[in-house]
Motif scaffolding. Structure first.
Motif, short mmCIF file in Angstrom:
data_model
loop_
_atom_site.label_atom_id
_atom_site.label_comp_id
_atom_site.label_asym_id
_atom_site.label_seq_id
_atom_site.Cartn_x
_atom_site.Cartn_y
_atom_site.Cartn_z
N SER A 87 0.60 -1.23 -0.01
CA SER A 87 -0.13 -0.01 -0.01
C SER A 87 0.88 1.33 -0.08
N GLU A 88 0.46 2.35 -0.62
CA GLU A 88 1.02 3.43 -0.71
C GLU A 88 0.72 4.22 0.25
N PRO A 89 1.57 5.31 0.76
CA PRO A 89 2.93 5.21 0.64
C PRO A 89 3.52 4.11 1.33
N ASN A 90 4.58 3.36 0.50
CA ASN A 90 5.38 2.48 1.20
C ASN A 90 5.94 2.96 2.35
N GLU A 91 6.29 2.19 3.32
CA GLU A 91 6.95 2.59 4.58
C GLU A 91 8.28 3.04 4.22
N TYR A 92 8.91 2.29 3.40
CA TYR A 92 10.37 2.75 2.95
C TYR A 92 10.34 3.04 1.57
N SER A 93 11.26 3.75 1.22
CA SER A 93 11.78 3.64 -0.07
C SER A 93 13.28 3.46 -0.36
N ARG A 94 13.69 2.63 -1.26
CA ARG A 94 14.89 2.15 -1.54
C ARG A 94 15.63 3.38 -2.39
N GLN A 95 16.70 3.75 -1.82
CA GLN A 95 17.45 5.04 -2.51
C GLN A 95 18.82 4.78 -2.59
N GLN A 96 19.41 5.25 -3.62
CA GLN A 96 20.83 5.45 -3.67
C GLN A 96 21.25 6.54 -3.05
N GLN A 97 22.18 6.33 -2.00
CA GLN A 97 22.88 7.43 -0.87
C GLN A 97 24.17 7.43 -0.88
N SER A 98 24.87 8.50 -0.34
CA SER A 98 26.28 8.32 -0.13
C SER A 98 26.49 7.83 0.94
N VAL A 99 27.22 7.18 1.56
CA VAL A 99 27.58 6.57 3.01
C VAL A 99 28.95 6.60 3.00
N LEU A 100 29.56 6.59 4.27
CA LEU A 100 30.89 6.78 4.66
C LEU A 100 31.45 5.51 5.34
N LEU A 101 32.33 4.72 4.66
CA LEU A 101 32.83 3.52 5.43
C LEU A 101 33.89 4.07 6.47
N LYS A 102 33.92 3.04 7.43
CA LYS A 102 34.68 3.32 8.49
C LYS A 102 36.20 3.62 8.15
N SER A 103 36.75 2.98 7.07
CA SER A 103 37.92 3.40 6.40
C SER A 103 38.08 4.47 5.88
N GLY A 104 37.11 5.11 5.81
CA GLY A 104 37.28 6.63 5.33
C GLY A 104 36.60 6.78 3.84
N ARG A 105 36.45 5.79 3.11
CA ARG A 105 35.83 5.84 1.78
C ARG A 105 34.62 6.02 1.77
N LEU A 106 34.23 6.87 0.55
CA LEU A 106 33.01 7.22 0.42
C LEU A 106 32.28 6.34 -0.54
N VAL A 107 31.02 5.53 -0.59
CA VAL A 107 30.46 5.00 -1.40
C VAL A 107 29.02 5.09 -1.85
N THR A 108 28.52 4.71 -2.88
CA THR A 108 27.05 4.92 -3.07
C THR A 108 26.47 3.66 -2.85
#
Length: 134
Positions: A87-108
């Motif tokens: 049912s709309e609106p879905n509780e979650y939306s799957r999106q591509q976002q930037s996240v920061l790894l503990k190692s310091g690298r930024l990934v999508t």
């Protein structure tokens, strides 16, 4: 082709008592602990993250590399009740976002972002579902 990463911050994390981390482990490999620029709310007995413009707002989680995203993502979508069959609106939306790894690298990475109003929901001050179980 870019690798398919997924950032998880709730019941998909390894340290939970849920069955879902086993499903994730079957279809993905743990990469690193990570943070997502957002705020974490208590929705029910599970959390919901929303993006934030404030760099001080970070949600703690984990990043996985999906082996076969075309197989894994539909399974995860069903678990998160994301897609046209819910049912709309879905509780979650799957999106591509930037996240920061503990190692310091930024990934999508794919992130299941909470897709409903947060008014009246409790903010999880620690921003870490594992440290502050709901």
């Amino acid at each position: 082709m870019n690798p398919d990463y997924i950032f998880v911050y709730g019941t998909l994390r390894r340290a939970t008592n849920s069955e879902m981390p086993h499903l994730l482990a079957k279809h993905a490999e743990f990469v690193d602990d990570a943070t997502y620029q957002g705020r974490l709310y208590k929705v029910d007995c599970y959390p919901g993250a929303v993006s934030s413009d404030d760099p001080n707002d970070v949600v703690q989680g984990e990043v996985y590399l999906l082996h076969q995203a075309d197989v894994a993502l539909p399974l995860l979508d069903r678990y998160e009740e994301f897609g046209p069959e819910f049912s709309e609106p879905n509780e979650y939306s799957r999106q591509q976002q930037s996240v920061l790894l503990k190692s310091g690298r930024l990934v999508t990475a794919w992130v299941y972002v909470y897709n409903r109003p947060t008014e009246g929901l409790e903010l999880v001050e620690s921003a870490n579902f594992i440290q502050q179980p709901l």
